[in-house]
Write an enzyme that holds these catalytic residues in place. Structure first.
Site, PDB file in Angstrom:
ATOM      1  N   ARG A  29       5.974  -0.533  -5.992  1.00  0.00           N
ATOM      2  CA  ARG A  29       5.872  -1.255  -4.727  1.00  0.00           C
ATOM      3  C   ARG A  29       4.896  -2.427  -4.817  1.00  0.00           C
ATOM      4  NH1 ARG A  29       7.456   2.508  -0.454  1.00  0.00           N
ATOM      5  NH2 ARG A  29       6.105   1.435   1.007  1.00  0.00           N
ATOM      6  N   CYS A  82       0.827  -1.212   0.000  1.00  0.00           N
ATOM      7  CA  CYS A  82       0.000   0.000   0.000  1.00  0.00           C
ATOM      8  C   CYS A  82       0.864   1.266   0.000  1.00  0.00           C
ATOM      9  CB  CYS A  82      -0.866   0.031   1.250  1.00  0.00           C
ATOM     10  SG  CYS A  82      -1.942  -1.379   1.384  1.00  0.00           S
ATOM     11  N   ASN A 118      -2.394   2.636   5.492  1.00  0.00           N
ATOM     12  CA  ASN A 118      -1.439   1.540   5.266  1.00  0.00           C
ATOM     13  C   ASN A 118      -1.279   0.815   6.598  1.00  0.00           C
ATOM     14  OD1 ASN A 118      -1.018   2.588   2.747  1.00  0.00           O
ATOM     15  ND2 ASN A 118       1.086   3.271   3.125  1.00  0.00           N
ATOM     16  N   GLY A 119      -1.171  -0.509   6.563  1.00  0.00           N
ATOM     17  CA  GLY A 119      -0.967  -1.257   7.800  1.00  0.00           C
ATOM     18  C   GLY A 119      -2.129  -2.202   8.042  1.00  0.00           C
ATOM     19  N   GLU A 121       9.129 -16.512  -8.218  1.00  0.00           N
ATOM     20  CA  GLU A 121       8.338 -15.284  -8.093  1.00  0.00           C
ATOM     21  C   GLU A 121       8.026 -14.621  -9.428  1.00  0.00           C
ATOM     22  OE1 GLU A 121      10.076 -12.237  -5.611  1.00  0.00           O
ATOM     23  OE2 GLU A 121      12.071 -12.648  -6.384  1.00  0.00           O
ATOM     24  N   GLU A 156      18.333 -18.498  -3.782  1.00  0.00           N
ATOM     25  CA  GLU A 156      18.001 -17.229  -4.429  1.00  0.00           C
ATOM     26  C   GLU A 156      17.548 -17.479  -5.880  1.00  0.00           C
ATOM     27  OE1 GLU A 156      17.339 -14.412  -3.507  1.00  0.00           O
ATOM     28  OE2 GLU A 156      17.631 -13.079  -5.212  1.00  0.00           O
ATOM     29  N   TRP A 194      -2.757  -2.941  -1.441  1.00  0.00           N
ATOM     30  CA  TRP A 194      -2.339  -4.333  -1.596  1.00  0.00           C
ATOM     31  C   TRP A 194      -3.174  -5.091  -0.573  1.00  0.00           C
ATOM     32  CZ3 TRP A 194       0.189  -8.070   1.472  1.00  0.00           C
ATOM     33  CH2 TRP A 194       0.760  -9.136   0.768  1.00  0.00           C
ATOM     34  N   LYS A 228       6.818  -4.796  -3.550  1.00  0.00           N
ATOM     35  CA  LYS A 228       8.246  -4.476  -3.442  1.00  0.00           C
ATOM     36  C   LYS A 228       8.635  -4.222  -1.994  1.00  0.00           C
ATOM     37  CE  LYS A 228      12.293  -3.617  -5.091  1.00  0.00           C
ATOM     38  NZ  LYS A 228      13.056  -4.850  -5.376  1.00  0.00           N
ATOM     39  N   HIS A 245      18.064 -37.075   1.352  1.00  0.00           N
ATOM     40  CA  HIS A 245      17.215 -37.184   2.546  1.00  0.00           C
ATOM     41  C   HIS A 245      15.763 -36.816   2.236  1.00  0.00           C
ATOM     42  CE1 HIS A 245      20.798 -37.895   4.859  1.00  0.00           C
ATOM     43  NE2 HIS A 245      21.351 -36.793   4.357  1.00  0.00           N
ATOM     44  N   LYS A 256      13.855 -16.492  -7.288  1.00  0.00           N
ATOM     45  CA  LYS A 256      13.675 -15.633  -8.467  1.00  0.00           C
ATOM     46  C   LYS A 256      12.764 -16.303  -9.495  1.00  0.00           C
ATOM     47  CE  LYS A 256      14.771 -12.700  -7.224  1.00  0.00           C
ATOM     48  NZ  LYS A 256      15.467 -12.035  -6.156  1.00  0.00           N
TER      49      LYS A 256
HETATM   50  C1  F6R Z   1      12.654 -11.183  -3.758  1.00  0.00           C
HETATM   51  C2  F6R Z   1      12.175 -10.049  -3.031  1.00  0.00           C
HETATM   52  C3  F6R Z   1      11.714 -10.244  -1.624  1.00  0.00           C
HETATM   53  C4  F6R Z   1      12.472  -9.255  -0.747  1.00  0.00           C
HETATM   54  C5  F6R Z   1      11.959  -9.299   0.709  1.00  0.00           C
HETATM   55  C6  F6R Z   1      12.747  -8.388   1.614  1.00  0.00           C
HETATM   56  O1  F6R Z   1      13.021 -10.850  -5.056  1.00  0.00           O
HETATM   57  O2  F6R Z   1      12.181  -8.973  -3.536  1.00  0.00           O
HETATM   58  O3  F6R Z   1      11.897 -11.543  -1.192  1.00  0.00           O
HETATM   59  O4  F6R Z   1      13.821  -9.594  -0.804  1.00  0.00           O
HETATM   60  O5  F6R Z   1      10.612  -8.933   0.731  1.00  0.00           O
HETATM   61  O6  F6R Z   1      12.685  -7.073   1.168  1.00  0.00           O
HETATM   62  P1  F6R Z   1      13.700  -5.981   1.694  1.00  0.00           P
HETATM   63  O7  F6R Z   1      15.040  -6.334   1.200  1.00  0.00           O
HETATM   64  O8  F6R Z   1      13.182  -4.696   1.129  1.00  0.00           O
HETATM   65  O9  F6R Z   1      13.633  -6.010   3.200  1.00  0.00           O
END
Ligand code: F6R
Length: 606
Positions: A27, A2, A98-99, A487, A480, A72, A601, A503, A484
């Site tokens: 975001r 949000c 927001n929240g 997502e 990672e 959001w 984001k 395992h 990627k």
């Molecule tokens: C993955 C991604 C999320 C962020 C996570 C933490 O591509 O973007 O997994 O890494 O939400 O976000 P920050 O780094 O902003 O605390």
């Protein structure tokens, strides 16, 4: 997640509001809305993006005060009714939030007992009604908001507009808000980035603060003080207009920005004649580094994977225990916190609620936390008060790429700093730092000649499930890569330390199952090789990430070479083909690469 933007001044509010929320689109959100005083309050809301909202607005209002929001969804589905702003029962109050309000059900029952009908399924709407009740009882707008927030449990950043009063009133608790000040106009935003075109003079609201804004004045108060001094600070960093340029998507652009971003992160932070990383903002004296019993690194998602790599680096270079913990699990488990330990809170946005909660727990138990953060002036950087900015520049794609490599670079500098004060020799420190200096150049070399990425995409794009494997420092890289791909391309992925497959995960493998193995030329490569053999024996197809000129290359069905590098720095290179594989697979599947579904984001709710 949000976002809030609001305006009170002498210009037409509507275009400014739309521009403000558009700047925060990166975001992630699912609906949007604005309210303008014209002079009646006009509210327009829409599911979808800001352009869809704009299509619904058939006229430009003259009104010079307004509030706007992108939502959001947390409570209630993605519908026009649930989008913000929300009106009170008497249409005297309209607000954006927001929240999350945790006690909203109890408050909703109280409102229903007063025959106030709720029009949405949100936790937000009740706040508008409660403020309206306070106003009706004769309180002024500021007191109405103050009395209302005293009844709330949870987190909020709210901005409230009133039908019968000129001022805007904002309140912050657990969800960031800042006020931007200009000649004869004021702005409110949940993200400093959105204020840049309008002003660089801002006031960050602190926890519990309430701000009452008119066109020329801002007054701060809190539940305990009638008046709080407003500290105006100058925003340091202008993201500027992030343009796509020659790139089709921000994710690809940001993958390509990694060499320069890394140069920026390490520049001026190495003392090469002493073999030591210099992170002045951490303000850590050698005596403190020497006496610390352990290091704990906290983060979520990609930042957590960087934390795992950082922990491995600290253990290797400083020979003290270092552990990475997922922020959202930290407070929950009532952690034992040693005030002498070093706690690093890692976050691109600096606004991740789970990491903020972890820092608060650390503070509560008498210890310090140091931020490893990208966004300057963000909540985490201000809450920690000390730490290191990773200087990736703006990351607009939801999937994090260049922040990941810069987090690792900053943690490498930290690891050499603590390592030199405890364990490694000057020569070892110099060796690592010199290699680190070479990484941007090696990244560029790889980006120029990427190997068989598109062949890997062919293998992956219709996969039911993909397994990612790595050992030692490559295990978090495998995680990672899986995150990627999952997502942005929506393919179920699992990631395991390679030794762990026997395992359990090996049960998934059948003829043709894709397995991505990260196997740089380090001391554990031979173990990764065993895992490759175990997978191939079950018919799996191996996508292998390895160092160039390495004999292991013949073990992959598809082998992708990265430049040779220091064994502790390989994650900075091995992750790049994984980012590219995720990106191109998402494109091949027709996914919205920069705005993956359901993701945000900046995750500002716990
Ligand atoms: C993955 C991604 C999320 C962020 C996570 C933490 O591509 O973007 O997994 O890494 O939400 O976000 P920050 O780094 O902003 O605390």
């Amino acid at each position: 997640m949000c976002s809030i933007f609001a305006y009170i001044g002498y210009r037409k509010a509507q275009p400014i509001l739309l521009d403000g929320i558009r700047r925060m689109e990166y975001r992630g959100y699912d609906s949007a809305g604005i309210a303008v005083k014209n002079p009646e309050i006009q509210v327009i809301k829409s599911v979808g993006n800001v352009s869809q909202l704009q299509e619904k607005i058939t006229q430009i209002f003259d009104g010079q005060t307004g509030i706007a929001h992108t939502r959001w969804a947390t409570h209630g589905g993605v519908t026009d009714e649930n989008a913000h702003p929300h009106f009170s029962f008497d249409r005297k109050v309209v607000l954006v939030h927001n929240g999350i309000i945790e006690n909203y059900k109890a408050l909703a029952r109280q409102l229903q007992s007063l025959n106030i009908e709720l029009k949405s399924q949100t936790d937000t709407e009740i706040i508008a009604h409660l403020i309206a009740l306070e106003l009706k009882s004769g309180k002024n707008p500021t007191a109405s908001v103050l009395n209302t927030v005293k009844k709330l449990r949870g987190t909020w950043g709210i901005c409230v507009m009133f039908a019968d009063h000129q001022e805007l009133v904002c309140a912050r608790f657990g969800s960031p808000l800042l006020v931007g000040k200009n000649e004869n106009e004021m702005f409110v935003s949940s993200d400093p980035h959105a204020l840049h075109p309008y002003t660089d003079r801002v006031i960050f609201l602190e926890e519990g603060h309430i701000a009452t804004l008119t066109q020329n004045n801002v007054e701060l108060s809190s539940p305990t003080k009638n008046s709080v001094k407003a500290e105006i600070v100058t925003l340091e960093q202008d993201w500027g207009e992030a343009e796509l340029g020659e790139f089709e998507h921000f994710m690809l652009k940001e993958i390509y920005e990694q060499p320069d971003a890394l140069r920026h992160c390490v520049s001026g932070r190495m003392s090469l004649n002493q073999g030591i990383g210099r992170l002045g903002g951490m303000r850590l004296e050698p005596a403190v580094l020497q006496q610390t019993p352990h290091v704990r690194l906290l983060g979520c998602g990609t930042a957590f994977h960087a934390a795992e790599i950082g922990a491995a680096l600290v253990e290797r270079l400083a020979r003290i225990p270092a552990v990475a913990t997922i922020s959202s699990e930290f407070k929950t488990n009532d952690p034992v916190i040693n005030p002498k330990a070093i706690h690093l809170a890692i976050s691109q946005s600096g606004e991740t609620a789970d990491t903020i909660a972890a820092i608060q727990e650390i503070h509560l138990k008498g210890a310090k936390a140091y931020g490893v953060v990208n966004v300057v002036g963000s909540t985490i950087s201000r809450l920690c008060g000390q730490g290191v900015y990773i200087h990736s520049g703006p990351e607009q794609a939801v999937a994090s790429t260049k922040a990941f490599t810069n987090m690792i670079a900053a943690l490498t500098l930290f690891a050499t700093q603590i390592g030199r004060s405890r364990h490694i020799s000057k020569d070892q420190g110099v060796d690592i730092l010199k290699e680190l200096q070479q990484i941007p150049h090696k990244m560029e070399g790889y980006l120029e000649s990427q190997g068989d990425i598109m062949k890997a995409v062919e293998l992956l794009k219709d996969a039911k499930c993909v397994l990612f494997l790595g050992r030692g420092i490559s295990a978090p890289v495998a995680k990672e890569g899986a995150l990627k791909l999952m997502e942005v391309a929506y393919i179920p992925c699992l990631a395991y330390p390679a030794g762990e497959i026997k395992h359990g995960p090996i049960a998934l493998l059948e003829e043709g199952s894709p397995v991505v193995v990260v196997a740089p030329n380090d001391s554990l490569q031979v173990k990764a090789l065993s895992a490759i053999h175990e997978c191939r024996a079950r018919g799996a197809k191996i996508i292998l990430i390895h160092e160039e000129g390495d004999s292991i290359s013949s073990e992959g069905d598809i082998s992708i070479a990265i430049p040779k590098c220091h064994e502790l720095l390989s994650p900075l290179l091995t992750v790049i083909p994984l980012q590219l594989i995720a990106y191109h697979t998402a494109v091949a599947r027709g996914c919205n690469v920069d705005r993956p579904r359901n993701l945000a984001k900046s995750v500002t709710v716990e």
